[in-house]
Design an enzyme around this catalytic site. Structure first.
Site, short mmCIF file in Angstrom:
data_model
loop_
_atom_site.label_atom_id
_atom_site.label_comp_id
_atom_site.label_asym_id
_atom_site.label_seq_id
_atom_site.Cartn_x
_atom_site.Cartn_y
_atom_site.Cartn_z
N LYS A 10 0.82 -1.39 -0.05
CA LYS A 10 0.15 0.05 -0.07
C LYS A 10 0.68 1.41 0.11
CE LYS A 10 0.76 1.40 4.32
NZ LYS A 10 1.48 2.88 4.80
N ASP A 142 -2.46 -1.67 9.33
CA ASP A 142 -2.80 -1.59 8.03
C ASP A 142 -3.07 -3.31 7.35
OD1 ASP A 142 -1.63 0.62 7.85
OD2 ASP A 142 0.49 -0.02 7.58
O1 C5P Z 1 -0.52 -1.20 14.10
P1 C5P Z 1 0.66 -1.40 13.90
O2 C5P Z 1 1.31 -2.41 14.92
O3 C5P Z 1 1.17 -1.66 12.54
O4 C5P Z 1 1.48 0.14 14.15
C1 C5P Z 1 2.95 -0.02 14.54
C2 C5P Z 1 3.46 1.02 15.19
O5 C5P Z 1 3.13 2.36 14.28
C3 C5P Z 1 2.60 1.57 16.58
O6 C5P Z 1 3.25 0.80 17.50
C4 C5P Z 1 2.67 2.97 16.79
O7 C5P Z 1 3.86 3.31 17.52
C5 C5P Z 1 2.51 3.56 15.45
N1 C5P Z 1 1.15 3.82 14.95
C6 C5P Z 1 0.81 4.97 15.45
N2 C5P Z 1 -0.71 5.25 14.89
C7 C5P Z 1 -1.25 4.59 14.06
C8 C5P Z 1 -0.95 3.44 13.44
C9 C5P Z 1 0.64 2.91 13.93
O8 C5P Z 1 1.12 5.66 16.26
N3 C5P Z 1 -2.42 4.93 13.63
#
Ligand code: C5P
Length: 304
Positions: A10, A142
């Site tokens: 993406k 994602d």
């Molecule tokens: O959701 P995911 O595990 O992929 O997110 C990885 C990191 O990215 C999270 O731990 C956070 O630090 C950051 N993040 C965030 N806000 C979001 C998505 C991700 O702060 N909306």
């Protein structure tokens, strides 16, 4: 018996970032757009009863952890835990990787999404789309988008999706030699904006009006209008951590791209082009300039 599923990378043509929430995530208004770099996940039952995960090229996968913390295994466990009749059998999983690692293009999330589909088939769990989307949201912000592909508005922490019916577009994806950590980019964003937990809480809908303008341009399939509306609130933080990205964006403009934006938390850069021929021309110019670049179609569904 083998089960195969695929998921795409993406980019975010639009990414407005709001305040950090109490759970540590940031409130987003984003437009997700699939690009045609695919991960293929091949799942088979392991004859010797031992779980095995292997990543194979075309990109260098030697840095990847294949242990049970990998999102691939977490996806397998999540599917097995949902199935009343299914039995968690040992699996032999091979992932063919084409999405840059730590590139801001949801490579790990795409692996998880494809694994959800393949494991659901392998275990005969029979989970429907809604259930799979629910598991996907637990695995990462994602992962739901990687299940659906195409183009979609993402809100919440990115997991709440509204599909956008838009024609395909052509992009040049420029990859960087080293990845960026997503949490580090968000932390740098917080420093730049001095945003603490709860601050800017009044800004519940960051950039929503601009997102609507972007969605209209995407629906109309108007690359010039889309180029003018490209936005990524994480871009300044990514450039602070990887200053060469400013040169990459300038090189993209010099190569004739309509516009350019860092993808998600970076460091991959997406250059928007008018059509396929234009994308191939821009990719060639970027390659000649010493960049690692590939032309890719965007906006396709997972099975296209
Ligand atoms: O959701 P995911 O595990 O992929 O997110 C990885 C990191 O990215 C999270 O731990 C956070 O630090 C950051 N993040 C965030 N806000 C979001 C998505 C991700 O702060 N909306």
């Amino acid at each position: 018996m083998a089960f195969l599923a695929t998921s795409q990378a993406k980019i975010n043509p639009f990414l407005a970032v709001g305040p950090r929430r109490a759970d540590g995530y940031h409130e987003l208004v984003t437009v997700f757009h699939a690009v045609d770099l695919r991960e293929d996940v091949h799942v088979a039952f392991a004859a010797d009863g031992i779980d095995r995960l292997m990543f194979v090229g075309p990109i260098d996968t030697t840095a990847l952890d294949t242990g049970h913390d990998n999102l691939v295994w977490r996806a397998v466990e999540a599917v097995a835990a949902r199935g009343e009749l299914s039995r968690r059998q040992a699996l032999d999983i091979t992932v063919t990787k084409r999405i840059p690692i730590q590139g801001g293009m949801a490579g790990g999330s795409a692996d998880a999404a494809a694994t959800l589909v393949a494991a659901n088939d392998a275990f005969g769990t029979g989970l429907g789309r809604t259930e799979l989307l629910g598991i996907a949201a637990e695995l990462g912000s994602d992962v739901p988008f990687c299940l659906v592909g195409g183009t979609a508005l993402g809100t919440g922490r990115g997991e709440c999706l509204e599909p956008v019916d838009a024609p395909p577009l052509w992009w040049v994806i420029v990859t960087a030699p080293a990845g960026l950590s997503t949490p580090a980019v968000y932390a740098t964003f917080d420093e730049l904006h001095r945003v603490g937990a709860g601050e800017r809480a009044a800004m519940v809908d960051p950039g929503r009006t601009d997102a609507d303008a972007m969605i209209s341009a995407l629906r109309a399939g108007d690359p010039q209008a889309i180029a003018a509306l490209l936005r990524n609130d994480l871009q300044a933080a990514a450039i602070l951590l990887a200053p060469h990205l400013a040169d990459t964006l300038a090189a993209g403009r010099d190569a004739g791209a309509l516009g350019g934006v860092v993808s998600g938390s970076g460091p991959s850069v997406a250059l928007l082009c008018a059509d396929e021929a234009h994308a191939r021309l821009v990719a060639g110019r970027m390659l000649n300039g010493g960049h690692s670049a590939i032309a890719a179609r965007g906006g396709l569904g997972p099975q296209a």
